[in-house]
Write a protein that holds these residues in place. Structure first.
Motif, short mmCIF file in Angstrom:
data_model
loop_
_atom_site.label_atom_id
_atom_site.label_comp_id
_atom_site.label_asym_id
_atom_site.label_seq_id
_atom_site.Cartn_x
_atom_site.Cartn_y
_atom_site.Cartn_z
N ASP A 315 0.82 -1.22 0.00
CA ASP A 315 0.00 0.00 0.00
C ASP A 315 0.86 1.28 0.00
O ASP A 315 0.61 2.21 0.75
N SER A 317 2.57 4.73 -1.45
CA SER A 317 2.47 5.90 -2.33
C SER A 317 3.84 6.53 -2.39
O SER A 317 4.53 6.66 -1.38
N ARG A 329 -0.93 3.60 -3.70
CA ARG A 329 -1.49 2.34 -3.21
C ARG A 329 -0.92 1.13 -3.96
O ARG A 329 -1.66 0.27 -4.44
N GLY A 366 2.69 3.96 3.42
CA GLY A 366 2.75 2.53 3.17
C GLY A 366 4.03 1.94 3.72
O GLY A 366 4.85 2.62 4.36
N THR A 503 -0.57 3.32 -10.70
CA THR A 503 -0.43 2.07 -9.96
C THR A 503 0.33 1.05 -10.80
O THR A 503 0.70 1.31 -11.94
#
Length: 621
Positions: A315, A317, A329, A366, A503
């Motif tokens: 998770d 960033s 994420r 994260g 992502t």
């Protein structure tokens, strides 16, 4: 036809092309191959007339236009789309003249010619090329000076392709492209309607985009029909046959020489011996294959293999400005022996991801977990700037082995491809491929557990790329690679990750499926004068186009409407002359044709204005 007849070209005293000839017919798509440094770019200079030949001649049809990639990237305040549009010198000159022309006859000639060259569709064609090379519609309106040198070289390539010369000369055009841009270029060249010669070490481009291979080897040019794979087969057969002929000739020469040596002193055999001496003198040697060994590439194995996963990202960033993540994420894991290729257009975050994995960029949020004692080797082309130009490969390795004996340092320098005197050559004198080899050796010097390769094939020839693929496959650790070379990815990667939309996701298909997906995104967008008429009147808008603000599109459409209305007004003035249909019916027909073309262009611009206006109203309400 491009006719090269018995030319010799010498650079700094070195004979690169030796009395060689070749004929290339109009419409041929030719891949130009040969080892680095043999003279491929030199031949391009000679074809363009920038370099005189020592002997022989190069002839082109008198009206052929030659186009090649500019040596310097375009710069300045002009928008990308305008830089590309101005590459069509005839269209640009006609449009400028159309703004000031008043003579009805000249107006007719200008407008007819603009219709003939499909000038009204030029913005759409230019936009399609820029889009294929990775520029969104909003990017195309930005000033050229806002982009880095690599992106501006893409603009230079787009301008060259848009100008659609009769002879297109491209020297390693994929060096500035990502995989997506390379796939688009392969398709564009495969459909190029005129003659193209492309210097490339990209096997897939040479198998997809060309129908002939021109090979420069030991000063001689040889043209083969077919793709690169076909060329390799033909050349292997030819060299095997040459080797057999050379052996047969060597046996015959030995037999004749033995006779001469045995009987030259005997009066009764003197005449026969002399005749055999003459036979030996007349016998033209057959050159057998001279093997040009490729220095192998090898990566030192890590001292200890770590337990998987070696990296776990949960998770995360990450980016460069707080609050503006490039990737968001992201969750992934890398195991000990993974072979992962990163896909996705430049600007989507591939370099950000590899910097995160290499530990050069900290996450905003994260968790990222690394195996204890994990070591990472990181290779990127921009690291060339970090090399000491006044140092040698030996100097760079000696700095990493300050206490080692001379023999051990020399051995390590040789292991990365710089044996003997080559190890003492200054970096500033090394070729691009040699610098890449040095960087690979330095990046992997300590035997890392994971190697990250960011565009490692730039400047490597085909055989060196094959050596790199072998090194990757033999390395026992993990490999993360970013490459526009499809051959390298297919030969080495067993997992594909797509970096897009902030992502990272696993891609379950293969590269053929990915290629079809990329090319389908460009369907319906015109890219050349010859094919534009086959496209729909109103091309489907790409997802990048939607990012352009409706207000900007309204303004662009209004400018285009005003320009076209001016053209129509001038044509109407010419058609209003009382005797034009009786005095010059041919010119009247041309004017009528030109007006119809302008009307179609006006209709497209008005439709664009209506659509953009509706979006603007919706956005402001």
């Amino acid at each position: 036809m491009l006719s090269i007849t018995d030319i010799s070209v010498r650079i700094a005293g070195r004979l690169l092309i030796d009395h060689s000839s070749v004929q290339i017919v109009p419409g041929a798509r030719v891949g130009f191959v040969g080892r680095n440094g043999v003279g491929k770019s030199t031949l391009f200079h000679a074809i363009r007339g920038d370099l005189p030949t020592e002997s022989g001649s190069i002839a082109l049809p008198p009206r052929w236009r030659i186009g090649s990639l500019a040596q310097e990237a375009p710069d300045g305040p002009e928008s990308l789309i305008n830089v590309v549009l101005k590459a069509d010198l005839e269209r640009d000159a006609l449009l400028r003249e159309a703004e000031t022309a008043h003579d009805p006859h000249r107006i007719a000639e200008i407008q007819t010619r603009l219709v003939d060259i499909d000038a009204h569709s030029a913005p759409a064609r230019a936009a399609a090329i820029l889009s294929g090379l990775g520029f969104s519609t909003s990017d195309q309106a930005r000033p050229c000076a806002e982009f880095s040198g690599g992106w501006r070289m893409r603009v230079a390539l787009a301008a060259t392709l848009f100008s659609a010369p009769d002879l297109l000369l491209l020297d390693e055009p994929t060096n500035y492209l990502d995989l997506e841009g390379t796939l688009w270029l392969e398709n564009h060249l495969a459909n190029y309607p005129r003659t193209v010669i492309v210097i490339s070490h990209d096997r897939d481009l040479l198998d997809t985009s060309v129908d002939q291979i021109l090979h420069l080897d030991r000063g001689k040019l040889t043209l083969y029909k077919g793709t690169y794979s076909s060329f390799e087969e033909q050349r292997a057969s030819r060299e095997l046959l040459d080797a057999k002929h050379a052996k047969r000739q060597a046996d015959e020469r030995k037999r004749l020489q033995d006779f001469v040596d045995r009987f030259k002193a005997k009066a009764s055999k003197a005449r026969q011996a002399q005749s055999r001496v003459k036979m030996l003198e007349r016998m033209k040697p057959i050159t057998a294959l001279v093997t040009q060994d490729v220095h192998e590439i090898s990566f030192p194995a890590p001292e200890k293999l770590l337990s998987p996963p070696i990296i776990a990202v949960d998770d995360v960033s990450v980016g460069y400005e707080p609050g503006k993540p490039v990737l968001n994420r992201v969750t992934l894991r890398i195991d000990t022996d993974d072979r992962i290729a990163l896909l996705g257009s430049n600007g989507n975050g591939k370099s950000t991801l590899v910097k995160l994995l290499a530990g050069k960029l900290a996450p905003f949020s994260g968790k990222i977990t690394r195996a204890d004692k994990l070591s990472v080797g990181y290779f990127a082309q921009h690291q060339v700037d970090e090399l000491n130009l006044d140092g040698s490969p030996y100097d760079h390795i000696r700095k990493l082995m300050p206490e080692a004996p001379e023999s051990k340092v020399r051995g390590r320098v040789g292991a990365i491809g710089f044996s003997g005197k080559a190890g003492d050559t200054l970096v500033r004198s090394l070729s691009g491929g040699e610098k890449a080899r040095l960087l690979l050796g330095l990046a992997t010097f300590y035997g890392p557990n994971m190697i990250i390769l960011d565009e490692p094939t730039n400047h490597l020839d085909i055989d060196s790329r094959a050596a790199l693929a072998e090194a990757i496959n033999e390395f026992p650790g993990a490999i993360i690679m970013v490459s526009h070379d499809r051959y390298l990815i297919e030969a080495c990667a067993d997992r594909l990750w797509v970096v897009a939309n902030q992502t990272v996701t696993a891609y379950d298909g293969d590269l053929d499926e990915y290629r079809r997906m990329i090319l389908s995104a460009n369907d319906g967008r015109p890219a050349s004068r010859e094919r534009v008429k086959e496209q729909p009147t109103k091309p489907e808008r790409s997802r990048n186009e939607k990012r352009t603000s409706p207000r900007q599109r309204v303004a662009q459409a209004e400018t285009e409407i005003e320009r076209i209305n001016g053209i129509i007004a001038k044509i109407d003035t010419a058609l209003a002359l009382p005797d034009i249909f009786t005095r010059d019916p041919k010119q009247a027909a041309q004017l009528t044709k030109a007006r119809a073309g302008a009307e179609r262009a006006l209709q497209r611009a008005e439709e664009e204005w209506l659509e953009a206006s509706a979006e603007l109203d919706e956005a402001t309400n």
